[in-house]
Design a protein around this motif. Structure first.
Motif: not given
Length: 262
Positions: A125-132, A134-143
């Motif tokens: 339910t955590n919607g705090q993401f980041a763009v790696g 490689d352009g892939l959308l990831r979680t703060t834990e890099n998933d």
């Protein structure tokens, strides 16, 4: 006497586990998407107490029921509470907040075990993401954040737009994909695996989910209520301590007096 000491000590262990759970809730009150745990305290199976004796008038041995006796308490489980938390506007394109009238809404992610390298589809339910890089959308834990087809969502950069139904487009309006959003009406069946991730025993399906971009949902911990529960648990813990101390003094007195009997 020993039964009473065991009962009190069992209650203290259950209360200690409850305090640890509440402390963890408080520590994550500002963690995005955190779901507070709720304790389920249960009593052990009750014992039927009976008495037996000989009837003085008839000389026949008889047995009667005295009643039931609870043999202690234990903390059965810590169940996540999936009520929505407080909402804050961040303005970041990578911050997403989801909700659903059909049940509890979750993002689908691909988790990689850092020790074994094994991959598993989990939910958050955590919607705090980041763009790696490689352009892939990831979680703060890099998933990896997955799309509706179970594939990694490539947004290229932070110049992307998410519509209310979860459709993702780039800065030029070109379609990228759809967020892998699922809904469950039985959130109590989800198993917490750490870092805000959940495992589902059964496959979850898409549902009517609303997405807000640039908005973040914080933890749903009610700080005042949690503090009150911790204070109540502390008083109960101290009460059980006094019960054990009373039993201990009684046992010490019995041993010392019995030792003087000739």
């Amino acid at each position: 006497m020993l039964r009473g000491m065991y009962t009190a000590s069992g209650a203290m262990q259950a209360l200690q586990r409850q305090q640890e759970m509440l402390s963890n809730n408080l520590a994550n009150a500002r963690t995005p998407g955190f779901r507070a745990d709720q304790a389920s305290l249960r009593t052990f199976p009750e014992m039927m107490i009976q008495q037996s004796g000989v009837n003085e008038r008839t000389g026949i041995q008889s047995r009667g029921t005295v009643g039931t006796l609870a043999t202690g308490v234990f903390m059965q489980a810590a169940t996540p509470n999936f009520a929505l938390g407080s909402i804050t506007e961040t303005g970041n394109a990578t911050d997403l907040q989801i909700s659903s009238r059909d049940g509890s809404a979750l993002f689908t992610v691909l988790h990689t075990d850092p020790l074994t390298g094994g991959e598993e589809t989990l939910y958050t339910t955590n919607g705090q993401f980041a763009v790696g890089q490689d352009g892939l959308l990831r979680t703060t834990e890099n998933d990896l954040v997955l799309d509706a087809n179970g594939q990694a969502l490539n947004v290229v950069n932070e110049d992307f737009v998410v519509s209310a139904d979860g459709a993702v487009t780039d800065g030029n309006g070109q379609a990228i994909g759809n967020l892998g959003l699922v809904v469950t009406d039985q959130p109590e069946t989800l198993e917490r695996t750490g870092n805000g991730l959940f495992r589902s025993p059964a496959a979850l399906a898409a549902g009517d989910v609303k997405v807000d971009q640039g908005v973040l949902e914080l933890g749903n911990v009610e700080i005042e209520q949690t503090m009150a529960e911790m204070n109540s648990g502390l008083r109960q813990f101290e009460a059980n301590q006094k019960v054990i101390q009373a039993y201990d003094r009684t046992a010490e007195k019995a041993v010392s007096e019995i030792g003087r009997v000739r």
